[in-house]
Each structure stands twice: as C-alpha cells, then as structure tokens.
Scaffold this motif. Structure first.
Motif, mmCIF file in Angstrom:
data_model
loop_
_atom_site.group_PDB
_atom_site.id
_atom_site.type_symbol
_atom_site.label_atom_id
_atom_site.label_comp_id
_atom_site.label_asym_id
_atom_site.label_seq_id
_atom_site.Cartn_x
_atom_site.Cartn_y
_atom_site.Cartn_z
ATOM 1 N N VAL A 53 0.831 -1.313 0.096
ATOM 2 C CA VAL A 53 0.278 -0.035 0.070
ATOM 3 C C VAL A 53 0.887 1.185 0.170
ATOM 4 O O VAL A 53 1.951 1.268 0.740
ATOM 5 C CB VAL A 53 -0.939 -0.023 1.277
ATOM 6 N N TYR A 54 0.547 2.269 -0.843
ATOM 7 C CA TYR A 54 1.143 3.631 -0.826
ATOM 8 C C TYR A 54 0.311 4.464 -0.609
ATOM 9 O O TYR A 54 -0.876 4.848 -1.267
ATOM 10 C CB TYR A 54 1.692 3.666 -2.341
ATOM 11 N N LYS A 55 0.598 5.404 0.094
ATOM 12 C CA LYS A 55 -0.339 6.732 0.341
ATOM 13 C C LYS A 55 0.478 7.917 -0.140
ATOM 14 O O LYS A 55 1.714 7.941 -0.453
ATOM 15 C CB LYS A 55 -0.357 7.020 2.005
ATOM 16 N N ASN A 56 -0.270 8.988 -0.784
ATOM 17 C CA ASN A 56 -0.078 9.762 -1.591
ATOM 18 C C ASN A 56 0.851 9.566 -2.707
ATOM 19 O O ASN A 56 1.974 10.209 -2.992
ATOM 20 C CB ASN A 56 0.742 10.808 -0.507
ATOM 21 N N GLY A 57 0.387 8.733 -3.632
ATOM 22 C CA GLY A 57 1.099 8.568 -4.730
ATOM 23 C C GLY A 57 2.249 7.313 -4.643
ATOM 24 O O GLY A 57 2.662 6.950 -3.714
ATOM 25 N N THR A 58 2.747 7.149 -5.598
ATOM 26 C CA THR A 58 4.054 6.143 -5.770
ATOM 27 C C THR A 58 5.273 7.106 -5.503
ATOM 28 O O THR A 58 5.481 8.070 -5.931
ATOM 29 C CB THR A 58 4.030 5.529 -7.212
ATOM 30 N N PRO A 59 6.278 6.150 -4.910
ATOM 31 C CA PRO A 59 7.453 6.778 -4.589
ATOM 32 C C PRO A 59 8.476 7.119 -5.807
ATOM 33 O O PRO A 59 8.310 6.503 -6.911
ATOM 34 C CB PRO A 59 8.223 5.816 -3.517
ATOM 35 N N LYS A 60 9.150 8.348 -5.610
ATOM 36 C CA LYS A 60 9.841 8.831 -6.817
ATOM 37 C C LYS A 60 10.785 7.665 -7.479
ATOM 38 O O LYS A 60 11.331 7.539 -8.486
ATOM 39 C CB LYS A 60 10.644 10.025 -6.351
ATOM 40 N N HIS A 61 11.207 6.711 -6.349
ATOM 41 C CA HIS A 61 12.427 5.959 -6.580
ATOM 42 C C HIS A 61 11.762 4.788 -7.899
ATOM 43 O O HIS A 61 12.637 4.033 -8.227
ATOM 44 C CB HIS A 61 13.159 5.177 -5.571
ATOM 45 N N PHE A 62 10.550 4.763 -7.874
ATOM 46 C CA PHE A 62 10.159 3.840 -9.180
ATOM 47 C C PHE A 62 10.209 4.423 -10.566
ATOM 48 O O PHE A 62 9.488 3.810 -11.487
ATOM 49 C CB PHE A 62 8.545 3.342 -8.695
ATOM 50 N N GLU A 63 10.384 5.778 -10.580
ATOM 51 C CA GLU A 63 10.535 6.382 -11.941
ATOM 52 C C GLU A 63 11.300 5.589 -12.961
ATOM 53 O O GLU A 63 10.684 5.680 -13.885
ATOM 54 C CB GLU A 63 10.987 7.770 -11.830
ATOM 55 N N GLN A 64 12.501 5.240 -12.640
ATOM 56 C CA GLN A 64 13.242 4.559 -13.599
ATOM 57 C C GLN A 64 12.374 3.194 -14.052
ATOM 58 O O GLN A 64 12.402 2.766 -15.260
ATOM 59 C CB GLN A 64 14.535 4.009 -12.845
#
Length: 105
Positions: free
Chosen positions: A48-59
């Motif tokens: 579960v993720y709150k407030n969107g997905t973490p930035k480290h998943f951008e790659q």
C-alpha cells in the motif's frame, strides 16, 4: 444550560463529519500495487502506498510503463482483483506484460 449542551453536541457532530471526510479523502489517495512482485525494484504485490507512488520507481516506470497501471485505488481492490482473473481484461493483460518484464529483468 440546555443551550450549552446542544452547542456541544453540534460541535461533536461537526468534528465527526470532518474526521469522516478526512478519512475518505485519505483513502482516495491510498493506492495498492496489484501486479507481480519485482524483487530487484523492491516492489511487492499488495503493498500500500499513500500519496502516490515513490519517486524511486520512476526508472522502473520508464523501463516498463505498464507497471503504473497496476497501482490502483484501494477502494477498488475487490473489483480489480476480479478483473485480474478475467482473461482478456485490461488488468489481466497488464499483469501478464509486467510478468514478462520481470522474467527478463
């Protein structure tokens, strides 16, 4: 004294309503990942993720954009899980695409 009692009850009702609205808004921004585990990226199914997905998943999203489709609003989870099992549905296809990506990782 009766007036003070009524005012207090109204204040309590307003506070409860505000808490409910806050909880609903928070649930709307809470997402759950329904795709396959991607161990090298630290991404696990049903996390579960709150407030969107973490930035480290951008790659990861750049390498396999379909992964983004498998982050869904938590309040839609039961509906999405049914779609994951339906051959030919968008979610079933996306899951298969990400599974293929994981095998190649």
């Amino acid at each position: 004294m009766l007036e003070t009692s009524l005012t207090t009850e109204t204040d309590k009702d307003q506070a409860a309503t505000k808490e409910t609205k806050t909880a609903v808004a928070e649930a709307a921004t809470t997402q759950i990942y329904v795709g396959p585990n991607i161990p090298k990226e630290g991404l696990n199914r049903f996390r579960v993720y709150k407030n969107g997905t973490p930035k480290h998943f951008e790659q990861l999203f750049s390498a396999c954009p379909t992964v983004k489709n498998l982050f869904v609003d938590i309040d839609k989870l039961s509906t999405i899980l049914k779609q994951l099992d339906q051959t030919g549905s968008a979610y079933h296809t996306w899951y298969a695409t990400v599974t293929d990506y994981v095998k190649g990782v």
